[in-house]
Scaffold this active site. Structure first.
Site, PDB file in Angstrom:
ATOM      1  CG  LEU A  78      -2.253  -0.394   0.934  1.00 35.18           C
ATOM      2  CD1 LEU A  78      -2.960  -1.539   2.132  1.00 35.18           C
ATOM      3  CD2 LEU A  78      -3.319   0.600   0.746  1.00 35.18           C
ATOM      4  N   PRO A  79       0.656   2.212  -0.911  1.00 34.56           N
ATOM      5  CG  PRO A  79      -0.090   3.265  -2.740  1.00 34.56           C
ATOM      6  CD  PRO A  79      -0.331   2.054  -1.917  1.00 34.56           C
ATOM      7  CB  CYS A  80       1.169   4.406   3.682  1.00 27.82           C
ATOM      8  SG  CYS A  80       3.003   3.777   3.645  1.00 27.82           S
ATOM      9  CG  HIS A  81       4.231   7.129  -0.645  1.00 26.39           C
ATOM     10  ND1 HIS A  81       4.526   5.571  -0.706  1.00 26.39           N
ATOM     11  CD2 HIS A  81       4.094   7.489  -1.769  1.00 26.39           C
ATOM     12  CE1 HIS A  81       4.537   5.351  -1.865  1.00 26.39           C
ATOM     13  NE2 HIS A  81       4.185   6.714  -2.782  1.00 26.39           N
ATOM     14  NE  ARG A  82       1.570   6.859  -5.094  1.00 25.59           N
ATOM     15  CZ  ARG A  82       1.202   5.697  -5.844  1.00 25.59           C
ATOM     16  NH1 ARG A  82       0.260   5.192  -5.976  1.00 25.59           N
ATOM     17  NH2 ARG A  82       2.358   5.229  -6.370  1.00 25.59           N
TER      18      ARG A  82
END
Length: 115
Positions: free
Chosen positions: A61-65
């Site tokens: 999961l691209p949690c940085h987005r």
DNA sequence: ATCTTGACCTCTA
DNA sequence: CTAGAGGCCAAGA
């Protein structure tokens, strides 16, 4: 898969839905916890979104987005290694309005095209 | 079973 | 503009 016999996908846990939405975030875009929560039907459930991502640390999961209302990069991942999120976002073409603040005006994205 | 904590947001004064 | 309180869902003690 909380309940394989459950015919209603809407009955899935909040976490799974959050993960699904976050996973659908296109690169170079950022969204906020409140938008995800509101999209799922819970306006003030932004906290739960954060918890979902907390469990999502270490996954695909691209949690940085996902950033907060002010565009600040928050999160456990950012707390341990702040450079990773910033570098990652910059690598995707995301511009920063200030130190640690993403330009939401230019990269703000809300879940609506996926449905 | 209850109480507290946690990557937050919105409303009202 | 800032400050305070309420709300939401889930996990841990």
């Amino acid at each position: 898969m909380p309940d394989p016999n459950n015919p209603d996908p809407s009955s899935d846990s909040f976490f799974e839905r959050v993960w699904a939405v976050v996973a659908e975030i296109p690169p170079g875009r950022v969204t906020t916890y409140g938008d995800i929560a509101a999209y799922l039907g819970r306006r003030g459930a932004a906290r739960t979104v954060g918890w979902a991502l907390n469990e999502a640390v270490g996954t695909d999961l691209p949690c940085h987005r996902v950033v907060n209302r002010y565009g600040a990069l928050t999160g456990r991942r950012h707390f341990e290694t702040p450079h990773v999120m910033e570098e990652r976002l910059r690598s995707e073409g995301v511009t920063f309005a200030d130190e640690g603040h993403v330009d939401l005006e230019q990269h703000r994205w809300v879940p609506e095209d996926e449905l």
